[in-house]
Motif scaffolding. Structure first.
Motif, short mmCIF file in Angstrom:
data_model
loop_
_atom_site.label_atom_id
_atom_site.label_comp_id
_atom_site.label_asym_id
_atom_site.label_seq_id
_atom_site.Cartn_x
_atom_site.Cartn_y
_atom_site.Cartn_z
N THR A 1 0.85 -1.19 0.00
CA THR A 1 0.00 0.00 0.00
C THR A 1 0.88 1.24 0.00
OG1 THR A 1 -0.11 -0.04 2.41
CG2 THR A 1 -1.82 -1.21 1.22
N LEU A 2 0.49 2.24 -0.76
CA LEU A 2 1.33 3.42 -0.94
C LEU A 2 0.79 4.66 -0.24
CD1 LEU A 2 2.21 3.05 -4.74
CD2 LEU A 2 3.46 2.19 -2.76
N ARG A 3 -0.51 4.74 -0.02
CA ARG A 3 -1.08 5.96 0.55
C ARG A 3 -2.36 5.61 1.30
NH1 ARG A 3 -4.57 10.35 -1.12
NH2 ARG A 3 -3.83 12.37 -0.33
N TRP A 4 -2.68 6.43 2.30
CA TRP A 4 -3.90 6.24 3.07
C TRP A 4 -5.12 6.54 2.21
CZ3 TRP A 4 -7.13 10.39 3.40
CH2 TRP A 4 -6.58 11.63 3.05
N GLY A 5 -6.25 6.04 2.64
CA GLY A 5 -7.50 6.32 1.95
C GLY A 5 -8.29 5.04 1.70
N ARG A 6 -9.42 5.22 1.07
CA ARG A 6 -10.27 4.09 0.69
C ARG A 6 -10.00 3.77 -0.77
NH1 ARG A 6 -13.81 3.11 4.74
NH2 ARG A 6 -14.29 4.82 6.17
N HIS A 7 -9.29 2.70 -0.99
CA HIS A 7 -8.92 2.28 -2.34
C HIS A 7 -9.73 1.05 -2.73
CE1 HIS A 7 -5.80 5.18 -1.70
NE2 HIS A 7 -5.20 4.43 -0.79
N SER A 8 -9.50 0.58 -3.93
CA SER A 8 -10.26 -0.57 -4.43
C SER A 8 -9.33 -1.52 -5.16
CB SER A 8 -11.40 -0.12 -5.36
OG SER A 8 -10.87 0.57 -6.49
N LEU A 9 -9.57 -2.79 -4.96
CA LEU A 9 -8.89 -3.86 -5.70
C LEU A 9 -9.90 -4.43 -6.67
CD1 LEU A 9 -6.25 -5.48 -5.91
CD2 LEU A 9 -7.20 -7.07 -4.25
N GLY A 10 -9.69 -4.18 -7.94
CA GLY A 10 -10.67 -4.55 -8.94
C GLY A 10 -11.35 -3.30 -9.49
N PRO A 11 -12.37 -3.48 -10.33
CA PRO A 11 -13.01 -4.75 -10.70
C PRO A 11 -12.14 -5.60 -11.61
CG PRO A 11 -13.93 -2.94 -11.97
CD PRO A 11 -12.98 -2.32 -10.97
N ALA A 12 -12.46 -6.88 -11.65
CA ALA A 12 -11.76 -7.84 -12.49
C ALA A 12 -12.73 -8.43 -13.50
CB ALA A 12 -11.12 -8.95 -11.65
N ALA A 13 -12.19 -8.98 -14.56
CA ALA A 13 -13.00 -9.58 -15.62
C ALA A 13 -12.34 -10.87 -16.07
CB ALA A 13 -13.18 -8.63 -16.79
N VAL A 14 -13.15 -11.86 -16.42
CA VAL A 14 -12.65 -13.16 -16.87
C VAL A 14 -13.41 -13.58 -18.12
CG1 VAL A 14 -14.27 -14.43 -15.40
CG2 VAL A 14 -12.18 -15.54 -16.17
N ARG A 15 -12.70 -14.28 -18.98
CA ARG A 15 -13.28 -14.82 -20.21
C ARG A 15 -12.76 -16.23 -20.40
NH1 ARG A 15 -13.35 -11.95 -26.19
NH2 ARG A 15 -15.05 -13.23 -27.06
N ALA A 16 -13.66 -17.18 -20.60
CA ALA A 16 -13.28 -18.58 -20.72
C ALA A 16 -13.34 -19.02 -22.18
CB ALA A 16 -14.20 -19.46 -19.89
N ILE A 17 -12.41 -19.91 -22.54
CA ILE A 17 -12.31 -20.48 -23.89
C ILE A 17 -12.32 -21.99 -23.74
CG2 ILE A 17 -10.91 -20.66 -25.97
CD1 ILE A 17 -9.81 -17.89 -25.33
N ALA A 18 -13.17 -22.65 -24.53
CA ALA A 18 -13.31 -24.11 -24.44
C ALA A 18 -13.44 -24.69 -25.83
CB ALA A 18 -14.51 -24.48 -23.57
N CYS A 19 -13.53 -26.04 -25.87
CA CYS A 19 -13.69 -26.78 -27.12
C CYS A 19 -12.57 -26.48 -28.10
CB CYS A 19 -15.06 -26.50 -27.74
SG CYS A 19 -16.45 -26.99 -26.70
#
Length: 447
Positions: free
Chosen positions: A141-159
Motif C-alpha cells: 500500500t502506498l497511501r492512506w485512503g479508501r482504495h479498491s482492488l478490482g473490478p476484475a473480468a474473466v473470459r473462458a475459452i473451451a472446445c
C-alpha cells in the motif's frame, strides 16, 4: 468452421470430391471438439486481506475463478484494475489453484524490467471442471485512503478454442488503508483540564499527586493526608492539600478548504492533506493514550464531526473517520457550522491543522482566539509546494504570495495564535507550555 462449411457446400454443388475430402478432416475435428461444450459461464470473485492495513504495509489479495460446469475450460483470461495507490509486485497461482502445468506460467516469473505494475497484462491458465483456480496478488500500500482492488473480468475459452464465453465482470473490493502515525509526544501540561479524572494537573483541589499547600485539618479530610511535621510544630492538625488530576478535551480542527503540493505516497513527498491526516492521527493517538478525550471537526462546507470520546475504540473510529477526509471548496464561509457552542467547548484545546492558503482560514483562527479558546495552529503547507511554471512571472508571484503568507502568520502570532510547523515529536511542546502559562495566569477582575 466457416471455411469448412464453404468447402462442403462448394463440393456438393460443383460435384468436387476433392473439396469434400479436403474439408472432411476439419469437419470431423470440429464435431469431435464440440461433442461436449460448457453451458455455464465462469465465476469470479476478489478477496483481500484488509485487516489493519497501513501505509507502506504488505498487501495480499486474490482473484478466484470457478468452473461450475461439467466441462473444463481450456483457457481463462483474467485481467483486473487496481487503484494507483496499491502497488502489485507479484501475481502467482495459489497452491490450491490450477494444476502443476499452469504453475509454470509467466505469472510466476519475476517482474519484467521497467514494468510499473504486475497487473498491466492479462493472465491465462486452465480451470478443470468443477474446480476453482486462485490467482494470488502480492504488493504494498502506498497511501492512506479508501482504495479498491478490482473490478476484475474473466473470459473462458473451451472446445479447443472454438467457443469463447462473454466477459464476466466482478465487483471491486474496497481496501481501506489507514494513515501511518508519525512519532509525536507532548510533555507539557494542558491549558485547562476540566474533566473528572485523568492524567493532567489542574488548578482545582482534589485527590491527585501534585501538592497544592498545607492547611488546617477539617471535616472530611483523610488521616493519611496529615502532615505530622507541620502539625507538631503548630500544635494543631494540618493536612497536605493536593491538586486533582483531570483529563482534557482536545479538538482537532482540519482545514479542508484547499490542497497544495503533490502526494507521492508513503515513500514520496507529502501534500497538505497527507500532512494533515497523518498529524491528526499522531496527535490523537498520543492524547488518547494518556486518557484524554479527543474529537475531530472539519472546517469546510460539510463540517463533519466526530464526537469526543476516549479509549482504543475512539482511536479506531477516528482512523475510519480520517479515511473520508477530502478537500471541499465552497464560496460560503462555514462559520456557523464550526463555531457552535455544542461543537467547541470553552475548555478544550483546539489544534487547527491548516495550510493557511485560503484567506478564510486566517479569519477563522482570529475568531477562535477572540472567543477566548485555547488555539494552536499547525502549518501543514509543504516547504516545496509551488505552482507549475507557466510564465516568467510565476516565480515572482509565488515569492510575493509567500511574503504575504508570512505577514499573515506574524499577525496571527501578534494576536495570540501560535503557528508552528509540523515536525513530528515535540512539535507542540513549546507552544503548549506558553498556552498553559497563559491559562494559569490570574485574570483581572472587572469592577
Amino acid at each position: 468452421m466457416l471455411l469448412t462449411g464453404l468447402f462442403l457446400v462448394a463440393g456438393a454443388l460443383l460435384g468436387r470430391i476433392d473439396l469434400v475430402v479436403l474439408a472432411a478432416p476439419f469437419a470431423l475435428g470440429t464435431a469431435y471438439a464440440l461433442r461436449r461444450r460448457p453451458v455455464l459461464p465462469p465465476e469470479i470473485g476478489i478477496e483481500a486481506d484488509d485487516t489493519n492495513l497501513v501505509e507502506g504495509g504488505a498487501l495480499v489479495g486474490g482473484i478466484s475463478v470457478g468452473n461450475p460446469d461439467d466441462v473444463g475450460y481450456d483457457l481463462v483470461l483474467v485481467r483486473t484494475v487496481v487503484s494507483s495507490w496499491l502497488r502489485i509486485d507479484e501475481v502467482r497461482f495459489a497452491p490450491d489453484g490450477a494444476g502443476p502445468e499452469d504453475s509454470e506460467d509467466a505469472s510466476d516469473a519475476p517482474p519484467r524490467p521497467g514494468r510499473r505494475d504486475a497487473t498491466d497484462r492479462p493472465y491465462g491458465f486452465t480451470v478443470p471442471a468443477g474446480t476453482v483456480a486462485d490467482l494470488e496478488l502480492r504488493g504494498a500500500t502506498l497511501r492512506w485512503g479508501r482504495h479498491s482492488l478490482g473490478p476484475a473480468a474473466v473470459r473462458a475459452i473451451a472446445c479447443d478454442g472454438l467457443l469463447a464465453s462473454q466477459t464476466v465482470p466482478s465487483e471491486a473490493r474496497p481496501v481501506p488503508v489507514y494513515p501511518v502515525t508519525e512519532p509525536f509526544d507532548a510533555d507539557e501540561a494542558m491549558p485547562r483540564a476540566a474533566g473528572l479524572v485523568g492524567g493532567h494537573r489542574s488548578r482545582r483541589p482534589g485527590e491527585g499527586g501534585e501538592l497544592a499547600g498545607v492547611r488546617i485539618f477539617g471535616p472530611g479530610d483523610r488521616l493519611r493526608r496529615i502532615d505530622w511535621r507541620v502539625s507538631l510544630r503548630a500544635r494543631q492538625l494540618h493536612v497536605a492539600a493536593m491538586l486533582s488530576d483531570r483529563d482534557a478535551e482536545v479538538v482537532l480542527l482540519l482545514d479542508v478548504l484547499a490542497e497544495a503540493g503533490r502526494s507521492g505516497g508513503i515513500r514520496g513527498s507529502a501534500s497538505v492533506l497527507d500532512t494533515c491526516v497523518r498529524a491528526a492521527a499522531a496527535i490523537a493517538e498520543h492524547y488518547l493514550h494518556r486518557g484524554d478525550r479527543v474529537s475531530l471537526l472539519e472546517y469546510g462546507p460539510s463540517a463533519r464531526r466526530l464526537r469526543p470520546a476516549t479509549g482504543r475504540r475512539q482511536y479506531l473510529t477516528l482512523l475510519e473517520w480520517l479515511l473520508d477526509v477530502r478537500v471541499e471548496q465552497s464560496p460560503h464561509e462555514p462559520y456557523d457550522q464550526v463555531f457552535g457552542p455544542q461543537l467547541l467547548s470553552s475548555n478544550a484545546l483546539v489544534v487547527v491543522l491548516t495550510p493557511l492558503v485560503d484567506p478564510r482560514s486566517a479569519a477563522m483562527l482570529a475568531r477562535l482566539a477572540r472567543s477566548g479558546r485555547f488555539v494552536v495552529a499547525v502549518d501543514t503547507l509543504p516547504q516545496a509546494a509551488a505552482p507549475p511554471k507557466r510564465g516568467q512571472w510565476t516565480e515572482v508571484a509565488h515569492r510575493l504570495w509567500r511574503l504575504d503568507r508570512d505577514i499573515t502568520i506574524g499577525q496571527l502570532r501578534e494576536h495570540g495564535v501560535p503557528v508552528v510547523t509540523w515536525a513530528g515529536a515535540g512539535s507542540l511542546d513549546l507552544v503548549l507550555r506558553d498556552v498553559a502559562r497563559l491559562a494559569s495566569a490570574p485574570r483581572p477582575a472587572l469592577r
